[in-house]
Design an enzyme around this catalytic site. Structure first.
Site, mmCIF file in Angstrom:
data_model
loop_
_atom_site.group_PDB
_atom_site.id
_atom_site.type_symbol
_atom_site.label_atom_id
_atom_site.label_comp_id
_atom_site.label_asym_id
_atom_site.label_seq_id
_atom_site.Cartn_x
_atom_site.Cartn_y
_atom_site.Cartn_z
ATOM 1 C CD GLU A 137 -19.593 -73.770 11.462
ATOM 2 O OE1 GLU A 137 -19.320 -73.848 12.743
ATOM 3 O OE2 GLU A 137 -20.804 -74.156 11.579
ATOM 4 C CB SER A 407 -16.148 -114.560 27.875
ATOM 5 O OG SER A 407 -16.119 -114.843 29.069
#
Length: 755
Positions: A137, A407
């Site tokens: 990492e 809607s």
């Protein structure tokens, strides 16, 4: 005698003016001379600082750098301010609540708060775990200052050469900043905040403190947080006892736990572990010979049945509990046991349906995210899906994402219209062009249907009618002129939506009645619940009962009384119309055999959002599909995937329970409905001798078309419901008193909008 005096006075004034002019001119001249002399002296003195050649270049560069640097510093400070605002004096303090969550039947389903296992000190972590993490990492973790440009460039080069995503581009400090303060939202703003917060963390913590926090707080898949919990979950052993192969597999989880979790994809997890082992060799932490045993004997996770996780649900529930604690509802108690309305059966079904639909149809529709909320009509939260994958993104799209409802917002318009007393379901409205200023809404089919009852306009999801209704509501309040009346009408619509349960601010615009204002999925479910429960406000809740550490009940939701926000007649009328949406309109895929269903679909401009919000007498569910970056889908409408997902979840949710009718609607034959609810769901066991759903849709569509054509005949009179359909009540306006909302004669009948 007077004339000579005047002459002398004028002469004196003239002389004085000339004297003043001369004085001014002399003063200016003297100033210019002295100023020039001073400037000359200044130039003589400044010659000392005059540079030529390389010195001049260096001075110019230094000056420019100072100017640009000052501007950059001011800009950086402005950009850093939002990030620093996310911090607080007690940001590192552990959450002081310890909450155990139970489902509706009392079974423990998860914990949040200080009961996360972070008791292991950093020097007790196995050395191979730390080396595996850092080598993969952030190899330069102990050398950089929070952001590692060298490491980022190395990762980019490595991955571009075909190495795959084996090295991370963000530093461990940046990843911790994201875990502590930010979401996984992919945006430039988030990356900027992440960078500044990384610098802030480096200035407040030591490297070891940062590493310890990262090892404890990172999500590791399977509902686990931190390396200690992950070692127990995947390998059934304490972290201190893991092998090199197991450490490599755990280290591979930090960036993509959902992709590399061994409980989900063991081959991918092992391949990722091999990459981690080679990274350890490249970083100089181990030798090639030391990893050979791990390569020959890869880690094997313990056998587990796949747990049903409700992480989005529990995250939201924990937030609600913290808010209640802050409000003083639990007094000084901090260790709590919360019984929730969570139904793990419905939760599992919702997770499966969303995952299956995205897997099978996501690429075809170009959609990769979804959210769903399922409530009881009183607001009890039964299940929640906050996204496609909790491991990949803990951002809860069901509660925190603001999206346009399209809607599916229209029911609030019609509820306000019915509440005004100006409309009933059979009031004749006219679908024809309408404009407010230079804005003219269009129907989905770019055509107009002319005169029709309001319930049919709702079923067909016509766009012009809600605009005309907003104008009519305003004029009913005595407002003159279409534009001012529309604004007053929209104010009533906004008030109705907020009273029903929409909590977000609704921006007042001309397009608000057709769904341009942004809402959340959970608010949509809560507001529609008002229709399902007879008109009472239904605030979503996840705490049915709370006990303290001594087992005493200190809170019950039943003690709270809901507010009546809509009349029972308005609810009955709305249920009649929204049931038509499902039976004859845009929501036909949501039909459930043997029971009445009501709801509304919604699709926004450019197909960015697709909704279906529906309900029965037992449950209310809101479903949304779309993309996080607001890109368009491939013409996905609310009547497609959302309505299908709603159907597939609610069909199972209604099995084996007593079916309740919708307020104001006559329930289908009770015996048939209960038989349908108890029937098996295996298609092979139920399809013999029956028409398919598609056949029913085709036949239903033809039947609806025939009824529409019949209503369009000049001698058809007042529109009537289909044979056998219950009317919402005797109070409906008779034919002699129905009124047109607007004039219009053009009639293009029959075509239903698919939004």
């Amino acid at each position: 005698m007077r004339l000579p005096n005047v002459s002398r006075l004028l002469t004196r004034i003239g002389h004085a003016s000339l004297a003043f002019d001369a004085w001014v001119n002399a003063g200016l001249y003297d100033s210019g001379v002295s100023g020039g002399a001073a400037y000359g002296r200044f130039q003589e003195r400044m010659k000392v600082f005059a540079f030529r050649g390389w010195k001049r270049v260096a001075l110019d560069l230094t000056s420019e750098a100072t100017t640009l640097g000052t501007g950059a510093a001011i800009l950086m400070l402005a950009m850093a301010q939002p990030a620093f605002n996310l911090t607080s004096d007690n940001w590192l303090k552990q959450q002081d609540l310890a909450v155990t969550f139970l489902d509706r039947y009392g079974t423990e389903v998860g914990r949040r708060g200080i009961k996360h296992d972070d008791s292991l000190k950093l020097d007790e972590f196995p050395d191979i775990m730390i080396k595996a993490l850092v080598s993969t990492e952030d190899r330069r973790f102990y050398e950089h200052w929070g952001i590692d440009p060298i490491g980022t460039m190395r990762a980019l080069v490595n991955n571009s050469r075909g190495g795959g995503n084996t090295q991370g581009g963000s530093s461990i400090t940046q990843q911790l900043a994201k875990n502590l303060f930010l979401t996984n939202e992919r945006s430039l703003e988030r990356k900027i905040n992440e960078a500044f917060l990384a610098l802030w963390l480096e200035s407040h913590l030591t490297k070891n403190e940062i590493l310890k926090l990262y090892l404890d707080r990172a999500y590791m898949g399977g509902g686990t947080f931190g390396a200690v919990a992950a070692a127990d979950y995947y390998f059934g052993k304490p972290l201190k006892d893991i092998s090199l192969a197991e450490a490599a597999m755990l280290a591979g989880l930090f960036k993509a736990p959902s992709k590399y979790a061994p409980s989900v994809n063991l081959p991918a997890a092992r391949a990722r572990a091999v990459d981690v082992l080679h990274n350890m060799v490249e970083a100089g932490f181990v030798t090639e010979g030391q990893i050979q045993t791990a390569l020959r004997n890869p880690a094997t996770p313990v056998t587990r049945t796949r747990d049903i996780t409700a992480d989005y649900y529990l995250d939201w529930a924990f937030g609600e509990i913290k808010a209640m604690a802050d409000a003083g509802k639990f007094k000084s108690d901090r260790v709590l046991t919360v019984k929730t309305p969570l139904d793990l059966g419905i939760q599992k079904r919702a997770d499966q349906v969303v995952a299956d639909i995205l897997r099978k149809s996501g690429e075809a529709y170009d959609v990769d995210e979804a959210a769903m909320v399922i409530l009881d009509p009183d607001g009890a939260l039964r299940a929640m899906v906050g996204g496609a994958d909790y491991g990949e993104s803990q951002f809860n799209r069901a509660t925190d994402a603001l999206r346009q409802p399209g809607s599916s917002f229209k029911p609030y318009v019609y509820a306000a219209a019915l509440s005004s007393g100006l409309f009933r379901p059979d009031t004749v409205v006219v679908d024809s062009p309408v404009c407010l200023g230079n804005w003219c809404p269009q129907n989905y089919g770019r055509s107009y249907s002319g005169r029709q009852p309001m319930w049919l306009a709702v079923a067909k999801s016509i766009n012009t009618i809600p605009i005309k209704v907003s104008i009519a509501i305003g004029k009913g309040l005595g407002i003159k002129g279409d534009f001012p009346a529309a604004k007053a009408g929209r104010a009533k619509i906004i008030d109705t939506a907020h009273r029903m349960g929409i909590t977000t601010p609704l921006v007042d615009s001309v397009s608000l009645p057709i769904g341009s204002a942004e809402v959340t999925v959970i608010d949509q479910a809560a507001a529609y619940a008002v229709f399902a429960n007879g008109g009472r406000k239904a605030k979503p809740y996840a705490a049915s009962e709370v006990k303290n550490s001594s087992g005493e009940v200190i809170y019950r939701h039943d003690d709270e009384k809901p507010e009546q926000v809509l009349s029972t007649q308005v609810v009955a009328d709305m249920n009649y119309m929204l049931n038509k949406v499902v039976e004859e309109g845009t929501g036909r895929r949501a039909q459930l055999e043997g029971m009445k269903v009501a709801g509304k679909s919604g699709t926004t401009n450019a197909y960015r959002d697709a909704w279906f919000v529906g309900y029965t007498g037992n449950y209310v569910a809101a479903v949304w599909f779309g993309n996080d970056d607001h890109t368009s889908t491939n013409k996905m409408t609310g009547g497609s995937l959302p309505a299908s997902a709603w159907h597939d979840v609610l069909e199972v949710a209604h099995q084996g329970i007593e079916l309740k009718p919708l307020p104001g609607l006559k329930a289908p034959n009770a015996a048939a409905a209960q038989a349908a609810a108890a029937a098996p769901t295996d298609p092979a066991a139920t399809s013999y001798g029956k028409l398919s759903r598609r056949s029913f849709e085709v036949i239903g569509g033809l039947n609806g078309l025939f009824r529409t054509v019949e209503r369009a005949r000049p001698d058809a009179g007042e529109a009537k419901p289909a044979a056998g359909e219950p009317r919402p009540g005797a109070s409906l306006a008779p034919a002699a008193t129905t009124r047109d909302v607007a004039e219009g004669t053009r009639s293009v009948g029959g075509r239903f909008e698919t939004r």
